[in-house]
Design an enzyme around this catalytic site. Structure first.
Site, mmCIF file in Angstrom:
data_model
loop_
_atom_site.group_PDB
_atom_site.id
_atom_site.type_symbol
_atom_site.label_atom_id
_atom_site.label_comp_id
_atom_site.label_asym_id
_atom_site.label_seq_id
_atom_site.Cartn_x
_atom_site.Cartn_y
_atom_site.Cartn_z
ATOM 1 N N TYR A 144 0.858 -1.181 0.000
ATOM 2 C CA TYR A 144 0.000 0.000 0.000
ATOM 3 C C TYR A 144 0.895 1.232 0.000
ATOM 4 O O TYR A 144 1.592 1.495 0.976
ATOM 5 C CB TYR A 144 -0.913 -0.034 1.224
ATOM 6 C CG TYR A 144 -1.926 1.081 1.338
ATOM 7 C CD1 TYR A 144 -2.100 2.054 0.346
ATOM 8 C CD2 TYR A 144 -2.734 1.181 2.471
ATOM 9 C CE1 TYR A 144 -3.032 3.054 0.476
ATOM 10 C CE2 TYR A 144 -3.678 2.176 2.615
ATOM 11 C CZ TYR A 144 -3.816 3.120 1.617
ATOM 12 O OH TYR A 144 -4.745 4.115 1.761
ATOM 13 N N LYS A 172 -1.283 -1.280 -4.037
ATOM 14 C CA LYS A 172 -2.357 -0.285 -4.031
ATOM 15 C C LYS A 172 -1.701 1.077 -4.144
ATOM 16 O O LYS A 172 -0.937 1.494 -3.276
ATOM 17 C CB LYS A 172 -3.179 -0.389 -2.740
ATOM 18 C CG LYS A 172 -4.261 0.686 -2.641
ATOM 19 C CD LYS A 172 -5.030 0.604 -1.322
ATOM 20 C CE LYS A 172 -6.028 1.740 -1.223
ATOM 21 N NZ LYS A 172 -6.780 1.731 0.059
#
Length: 305
Positions: A144, A172
């Site tokens: 992330y 992400k």
């Protein structure tokens, strides 16, 4: 065993978490596991690929250890074989992240979402060690990248180096720089997952393979439709739908995104949003009124098609 064939495509929702008033609970709010389970079921029934408990939107950093683990257990039990559970395992250091990843594995999660070390601005070597340690747990890892909050930027060449770890399968991307999608894909074969709701269309068009999302908590069917239209090459139809929803989606990139998305859920009326735990307080009147206006416009647009 390598996780490289693990597919994180589709709309996986970073789930909000319902609370109920309880003066004995932290911040006067206890986790409402029943409402959380109902919400996970609602998302799956509306075509989402899976859920992502214990992300920032799930207020993981405001939970007790017991609550944080039970949230994943409830998500796994509710989703069952209908889709994926990608549990947030963020921690200040790798020793904490590894523990949460081990719990996630024991409790049946399909994969994990992992920030770099939180709070501490780690250097490159420390970031590499952080992911290498969690890699040893054996679950597929979606990295992330959120340099806005963590102050650590997983730049494309670092993403490519981390992708060499056998269980790192996706990133992400929440740098809000849509140019990153193509640059990352040029450097390695990792799946780039759209992270900012108000860059969703642009990210998908240039090659993002999934959406780990916030606003599908309130608009799951429309979110899945946008994603599906792009995958089918029906770009103009996707753009039209996205253009009607992106004004409310922009709240996903604001500081008060948790409060805004929960309010939008309450306005939409399909699922429960409710209050947030400290340190998050209520929206200002101006913010509240704007979220109401933006949400109602989006609902009216969706209903008018």
């Amino acid at each position: 065993m390598s996780s490289k064939n693990f597919d994180l495509g589709g709309v996986i929702v970073a789930t909000t978490l319902a609370f109920k008033e309880d003066p004995k609970a932290p911040g006067g709010l206890a986790v409402d596991y029943d409402k959380f389970a109902e919400h996970c079921d609602f998302l799956m029934r509306n075509g989402c690929r899976g859920v992502g408990p214990n992300g920032s939107l799930g207020e993981y950093s405001s939970l007790t250890d017991e609550e944080r683990r039970k949230v994943v257990q409830v998500a796994v039990e509710t989703v069952g074989d209908r889709g994926l559970v990608v549990a947030g395992v963020h921690g200040v250091g790798w020793h904490q992240a590894v523990q949460w990843a081990e719990y996630a594995k024991e409790d049946g999660a399909d994969g994990v979402l992992l920030l770099p070390p939180t709070i501490y601005r780690a250097n490159r070597g420390e970031v590499l060690e952080h992911y290498a340690k969690v890699n040893e747990v054996g679950l597929p890892i979606m990295m992330y990248n959120n340099p806005i909050d963590t102050k650590v930027d997983l730049v494309p060449d670092l993403v490519a180096e981390l992708y060499e770890l056998e269980n790192v399968v996706a990133v992400k991307e929440f740098s809000t720089d849509v140019r990153r999608v193509l640059e990352i894909k040029e450097r390695c074969g990792i799946d780039v997952i759209a992270g900012a709701d108000d860059l969703l269309f642009e990210s998908l068009v240039v090659g993002a393979t999934g959406w780990f999302a916030g606003y599908p908590n309130a608009f799951p069917a429309e979110a899945v439709e946008i994603y599906t239209l792009v995958q089918e090459g029906r770009i103009e139809e996707a753009r039209h739908l996205y253009s009607g929803l992106v004004p409310v989606f922009r709240w996903d990139s604001k500081t008060e995104f948790v409060q805004a998305i929960k309010l939008s859920m309450d306005i939409a009326g399909h699922s429960y949003g409710g209050a947030t735990r400290p340190p998050r307080g209520p929206l200002s009147k101006a913010q509240h009124d704007q979220v109401v206006r933006d949400t109602r416009r989006a609902l009216d647009f969706a209903a008018s098609r």
